[in-house]
Design an enzyme around this catalytic site. Structure first.
Site, PDB file in Angstrom:
ATOM      1  N   SER A 199      -4.190   6.607   2.077  1.00  0.00           N
ATOM      2  CA  SER A 199      -4.475   6.613   3.423  1.00  0.00           C
ATOM      3  C   SER A 199      -4.026   7.922   4.059  1.00  0.00           C
ATOM      4  O   SER A 199      -3.256   8.424   3.320  1.00  0.00           O
ATOM      5  CB  SER A 199      -3.950   5.574   4.445  1.00  0.00           C
ATOM      6  OG  SER A 199      -4.037   5.851   5.616  1.00  0.00           O
ATOM      7  N   TYR A 219       3.057   0.476   7.795  1.00  0.00           N
ATOM      8  CA  TYR A 219       1.938   0.801   7.053  1.00  0.00           C
ATOM      9  C   TYR A 219       1.978   2.092   6.400  1.00  0.00           C
ATOM     10  O   TYR A 219       1.604   2.370   5.203  1.00  0.00           O
ATOM     11  CB  TYR A 219       0.648   0.745   8.195  1.00  0.00           C
ATOM     12  CG  TYR A 219      -0.682   0.843   7.164  1.00  0.00           C
ATOM     13  CD1 TYR A 219      -1.208  -0.240   6.505  1.00  0.00           C
ATOM     14  CD2 TYR A 219      -1.246   2.213   7.362  1.00  0.00           C
ATOM     15  CE1 TYR A 219      -2.589  -0.171   5.947  1.00  0.00           C
ATOM     16  CE2 TYR A 219      -2.380   2.342   6.666  1.00  0.00           C
ATOM     17  CZ  TYR A 219      -3.071   1.382   5.963  1.00  0.00           C
ATOM     18  OH  TYR A 219      -4.154   1.556   5.215  1.00  0.00           O
TER      19      TYR A 219
END
Length: 238
Positions: free
Chosen positions: A131, A142
């Site tokens: 990501s 995350y």
């Protein structure tokens, strides 16, 4: 060089919007078979797709899939979770560990388990979905989990090279899937993400940067921390 023509692909998180694209585009590029894995596998109307139950956080589940997919040549580590509220100071340790187990320890365990299988193919590969948040901590757990996976990808890239297994990491900002449905920022279609990911894999690229946002953040890594995190200016000493 990794090839999808004739490959046997295993996709984690196959039920999601991005996972479905990986399954379908792998077949469109000539894969002989796709193992579509998920905690609760769905039915697929194609004999080339083999649905398998897989919890990437469960070692026993990983061992079971290893036994059922001994011919796999390409591993796509796509499964991941995100939390609606994600700040390290306020998030319970249990939730932080849950994110790390799914987004980091799961892909690492799968790669380790399937490494001997991948060694049997001269065109084997691992494709890890990172990501833009691997490079900028706009979330807590995350971002940390994706940064850890990025580092593991770099390590696996070196460790698996002697056996001929190519490792590609994909960095992308917001994708137009259910995970980002509440985000108002620009999003990339899942179809485009997978197309660029597979293009990069088959070209032997080590890294795929999908969009301009991600490219800009990577460029910013060479700058100062305050430039990357403007919010720090509000708390800077006067």
């Amino acid at each position: 060089m990794p090839q999808l023509t004739g490959a046997v692909v295993l996709v984690t998180g196959a039920n999601g919007g991005l996972g479905r694209e990986f399954v379908e585009q792998a077949l469109a590029r000539g894969a002989a078979k796709v193992y579509a894995t998920a905690r609760r596998p769905q039915e697929w109307h194609d004999s080339r797709i083999v649905p398998l139950a897989l919890d990437v956080t469960d070692p026993a589940s990983i061992r079971a899939v290893l036994e059922q997919a001994p011919d796999m040549t390409v591993l796509v580590n796509n499964a991941g979770i995100a939390l609606e509220t994600d700040t390290l100071l306020s998030l319970p340790d249990k939730e932080i560990r849950k994110v790390m187990e799914t987004n980091f320890f799961g892909p690492v365990a799968l790669t380790k388990a399937f490494a001997p299988v991948l060694a049997l193919s001269p065109t084997s590969a691992v494709l890890n979905i990172h990501s833009v948040l691997s490079w900028i901590a706009l979330t807590g757990a995350y971002s940390a989990s994706k940064a850890a996976l990025w580092s593991a990808t770099n390590a696996f890239r070196i460790e698996l090279a002697p056996q001929g297994t190519h490792v590609t990491g994909v960095h992308v900002a917001y994708i137009d899937t259910a995970m980002a449905e509440g985000v108002s920022a620009p999003k990339t279609a899942a179809e485009e993400v997978v197309r660029k990911a597979f293009d990069g894999l088959e070209q032997g690229d080590y890294e795929v940067i999908v969009d301009d946002i991600t490219a800009g953040v990577k460029f910013g890594l060479s700058g100062s921390i305050p430039d990357l995190y403007p919010a720090l200016a509000a708390n800077a000493p006067s």
